[in-house]
Design an enzyme around this catalytic site. Structure first.
Site, PDB file in Angstrom:
ATOM      1  N   CYS A  74       0.693  -1.123   0.142  1.00  0.00           N
ATOM      2  CA  CYS A  74      -0.081   0.019   0.001  1.00  0.00           C
ATOM      3  C   CYS A  74       0.728   1.241  -0.093  1.00  0.00           C
ATOM      4  O   CYS A  74       1.619   1.626   0.881  1.00  0.00           O
ATOM      5  CB  CYS A  74      -0.986   0.009   1.022  1.00  0.00           C
ATOM      6  N   CYS A  77       0.219   3.839   2.569  1.00  0.00           N
ATOM      7  CA  CYS A  77       0.482   3.289   3.891  1.00  0.00           C
ATOM      8  C   CYS A  77       2.171   3.594   4.344  1.00  0.00           C
ATOM      9  O   CYS A  77       2.447   4.028   5.364  1.00  0.00           O
ATOM     10  CB  CYS A  77       0.459   1.844   4.049  1.00  0.00           C
TER      11      CYS A  77
END
Ligand code: ZN
Ligand code: ZN
Length: 151
Positions: A74, A77
């Protein structure tokens, strides 16, 4: 009047008892080490959790625990990771910040109905009290934690 709080070590995950006034001292002025592994109870960085240590921190901590649910694939993230670490330095020791890799430990994400990442969830005494999804900067993370009653 001194109150003793349960603080879970971010390294060995054993529960320590710490006098509450030590937690309200200015950050960096009081050295607090784990009684078992002798490493700092607050190292200025998020604790890295798996299934077992997640349960220990969330259920045993007397301070709020803010968990960043993330995954290595991600991009947002990974972008947020340094901001989350910076927020740990700002918010400790009144809050524990921690990270849970939802790819490595999917059962925890499923149990807490994590539908998008990054998602931050604040727990108090084992119960979810707030959550927010999407990448935030360090100042916004700290603001959200304080608004949610975490510091
Ligand atoms: Zn320890
Ligand atoms: Zn796992």
């Amino acid at each position: 009047m001194s109150e003793s709080l349960h603080i879970v070590c971010p390294h060995c995950h054993v529960t320590n008892r710490v006098a509450s006034e030590r937690l309200s001292a200015p950050p960096g002025t009081v050295q607090m080490d784990c009684g078992r592994c002798h490493r700092p109870l607050f190292a200025g960085e998020p604790a890295v959790l798996d299934e077992g240590s997640f349960v220990r921190h969330v259920e045993r901590s007397h301070i709020p625990v803010v968990v960043d649910f993330w995954a290595p694939w991600c991009g947002p993230c990974r972008t947020m990771a340094p901001a989350f670490a910076q927020a740990a330095r700002t918010l400790e020791p009144s809050v524990r910040l921690a990270k849970l890799d939802t790819e490595a430990h999917p059962a925890i994400g499923a149990r807490h109905a994590i539908r998008s990442i990054p998602t931050m969830v604040m727990f108090r005494q084992g119960r979810e009290v707030a959550r927010i999804s999407g990448a935030l900067g360090a100042a916004d993370i700290a603001r959200w934690v304080r608004t949610a009653g975490g510091a």
